[in-house]
Write an enzyme that holds these catalytic residues in place. Structure first.
Site, PDB file in Angstrom:
ATOM      1  N   CYS A  26      -8.160   1.000   5.961  1.00  0.00           N
ATOM      2  CA  CYS A  26      -7.016   2.295   5.536  1.00  0.00           C
ATOM      3  C   CYS A  26      -6.253   2.221   6.490  1.00  0.00           C
ATOM      4  CB  CYS A  26      -8.266   3.324   5.226  1.00  0.00           C
ATOM      5  SG  CYS A  26      -7.935   5.223   5.253  1.00  0.00           S
ATOM      6  N   LEU A  27      -4.609   2.700   5.859  1.00  0.00           N
ATOM      7  CA  LEU A  27      -3.871   2.813   6.922  1.00  0.00           C
ATOM      8  C   LEU A  27      -4.255   4.112   7.797  1.00  0.00           C
ATOM      9  CD1 LEU A  27      -1.390   3.122   4.241  1.00  0.00           C
ATOM     10  CD2 LEU A  27      -1.604   0.807   6.125  1.00  0.00           C
TER      11      LEU A  27
ATOM     12  N   GLY B  24      -1.702   2.337  -1.109  1.00  0.00           N
ATOM     13  CA  GLY B  24      -2.443   4.008  -2.127  1.00  0.00           C
ATOM     14  C   GLY B  24      -2.323   4.396  -0.639  1.00  0.00           C
TER      15      GLY B  24
ATOM     16  N   GLN C 144      -3.560  11.709   4.707  1.00  0.00           N
ATOM     17  CA  GLN C 144      -3.549  11.093   5.665  1.00  0.00           C
ATOM     18  C   GLN C 144      -2.069  10.959   6.150  1.00  0.00           C
ATOM     19  OE1 GLN C 144      -4.309   8.050   2.981  1.00  0.00           O
ATOM     20  NE2 GLN C 144      -4.505   6.818   4.240  1.00  0.00           N
TER      21      GLN C 144
ATOM     22  N   HIS D  44     -10.351   5.146  -3.636  1.00  0.00           N
ATOM     23  CA  HIS D  44     -10.315   5.079  -2.584  1.00  0.00           C
ATOM     24  C   HIS D  44      -9.465   6.455  -2.106  1.00  0.00           C
ATOM     25  CE1 HIS D  44      -9.460   3.645   1.593  1.00  0.00           C
ATOM     26  NE2 HIS D  44      -8.237   4.243   1.487  1.00  0.00           N
ATOM     27  N   GLU D  45      -8.528   7.233  -2.693  1.00  0.00           N
ATOM     28  CA  GLU D  45      -7.335   7.693  -2.419  1.00  0.00           C
ATOM     29  C   GLU D  45      -7.730   9.095  -2.852  1.00  0.00           C
ATOM     30  OE1 GLU D  45      -5.628   5.205  -1.040  1.00  0.00           O
ATOM     31  OE2 GLU D  45      -4.900   7.112  -0.569  1.00  0.00           O
TER      32      GLU D  45
ATOM     33  N   HIS E 129     -10.004  10.478  -0.652  1.00  0.00           N
ATOM     34  CA  HIS E 129      -9.399  11.079   0.990  1.00  0.00           C
ATOM     35  C   HIS E 129      -9.106  12.739   0.725  1.00  0.00           C
ATOM     36  CE1 HIS E 129      -8.146   7.894   4.024  1.00  0.00           C
ATOM     37  NE2 HIS E 129      -7.613   7.253   2.927  1.00  0.00           N
TER      38      HIS E 129
HETATM   39  O1  K2U Z   1      -5.754   5.056   2.009  1.00  0.00           O
HETATM   40  C1  K2U Z   1      -5.208   3.970   2.430  1.00  0.00           C
HETATM   41  O2  K2U Z   1      -5.139   4.296   3.655  1.00  0.00           O
HETATM   42  C2  K2U Z   1      -4.325   3.458   1.819  1.00  0.00           C
HETATM   43  C3  K2U Z   1      -4.684   2.240   1.551  1.00  0.00           C
HETATM   44  C4  K2U Z   1      -6.181   1.737   0.128  1.00  0.00           C
HETATM   45  C5  K2U Z   1      -6.726   0.941  -0.389  1.00  0.00           C
HETATM   46  C6  K2U Z   1      -7.938  -0.052   0.495  1.00  0.00           C
HETATM   47  C7  K2U Z   1      -8.495  -0.992   0.750  1.00  0.00           C
HETATM   48  C8  K2U Z   1      -9.044  -0.893  -0.975  1.00  0.00           C
HETATM   49  C9  K2U Z   1      -8.044   0.476  -2.083  1.00  0.00           C
HETATM   50  C10 K2U Z   1      -7.441   0.708  -1.064  1.00  0.00           C
HETATM   51  C11 K2U Z   1      -4.186   0.999   1.650  1.00  0.00           C
HETATM   52  O3  K2U Z   1      -3.547  -0.263   1.117  1.00  0.00           O
HETATM   53  S1  K2U Z   1      -5.434  -0.293   3.008  1.00  0.00           S
HETATM   54  C12 K2U Z   1      -4.704  -1.934   3.367  1.00  0.00           C
HETATM   55  C13 K2U Z   1      -4.141  -3.144   1.926  1.00  0.00           C
HETATM   56  C14 K2U Z   1      -3.537  -3.000   1.618  1.00  0.00           C
HETATM   57  C15 K2U Z   1      -2.867  -4.341   0.747  1.00  0.00           C
HETATM   58  C16 K2U Z   1      -4.753  -4.322  -0.481  1.00  0.00           C
HETATM   59  C17 K2U Z   1      -5.638  -3.774  -0.330  1.00  0.00           C
HETATM   60  C18 K2U Z   1      -5.984  -3.170   1.161  1.00  0.00           C
HETATM   61 NI    NI Z   2      -7.003   4.995   2.699  1.00  0.00          NI
END
Ligand code: K2U
Ligand code: NI
Length: 187
Positions: free
Chosen positions: A111-112, A60, A65, A154-155, A158
């Site tokens: 989180c990215l 996501g 971000q 989660h999104e 943000h």
């Molecule tokens: O919003 C973001 O930073 C993207 C996150 C979203 C997310 C993380 C954990 C749980 C739910 C949503 C990225 O996807 S974090 C990296 C990641 C990659 C694959 C699977 C899970 C998390």
């Molecule tokens: Ni995030």
């Protein structure tokens, strides 16, 4: 194309802002943004592209971000071969209702925009009803559960300046309760 250099990291003030609503019809810039955000997530899940451009895999991404405090987010969750991935772009999303029951990923969240590791369960509503608009301005009202519901929350966080570690119980990071169960992917 979007790369990790475009993603702002923790303590950047935009990550703590409440993003502004988007007006319809979307201008070309915002339409392109939606496409680029989705393209980034799909690229990040492609091992060759992710390695070539040093992308962290994600499922996501939200506009703040990218230092764009506007209410746009995208989710793209791959599924095993035969099924279609769960893929959508939400504009001005609003959680209308949610279950009392909560769930959390066993290994916590990442989180990215956050390079540090924060250990602990991140309680999320097990089921949510979301009102949102698609990029063409069509209004949707849909119920989500399971892993998509976790990613969507989660999104949406943000867009409200909330980060996943805000939800971790510092006194008992892995504590469970009657209303909080570990997420079990229905096998
Ligand atoms: O919003 C973001 O930073 C993207 C996150 C979203 C997310 C993380 C954990 C749980 C739910 C949503 C990225 O996807 S974090 C990296 C990641 C990659 C694959 C699977 C899970 C998390
Ligand atoms: Ni995030």
């Amino acid at each position: 194309m979007i790369t990790m250099d475009d993603i702002v990291r923790d303590y950047h003030p935009t990550l703590r802002e409440r993003s502004e609503k988007i007006e319809f019809p979307l201008n070309e810039e915002l339409k392109n943004l939606a496409d680029e955000m989705l393209e980034f997530i799909i690229n990040s899940q492609n091992p060759e592209i992710a390695e070539e451009y040093d992308l962290r895999p994600g499922v996501g991404l939200a506009a703040p971000q990218l230092n764009i405090p506007k209410q746009m987010m995208t989710v793209h969750i791959p599924s095993d071969e035969e099924e279609e991935p769960f893929s959508l772009v939400m504009v001005n999303p609003r959680i209308l209702s949610h279950s009392v029951k909560q769930t959390a990923l066993q290994d916590g969240e990442g989180c990215l925009s956050i390079d540090e590791v924060y250990e602990g369960l991140v309680p999320r509503s097990k089921r949510i009803t979301v009102e949102y608009y698609d990029v063409d301005g069509n209004k949707h009202k849909e119920r989500f559960k399971g892993y998509p519901a976790i990613v969507i929350q989660h999104e949406i966080d943000h867009l409200n300046g909330v980060l996943f570690y805000d939800h971790i119980n510092q006194d008992n990071p892995f504590g469970l309760s009657d209303d909080l169960e570990i997420f079990e992917e229905n096998l």
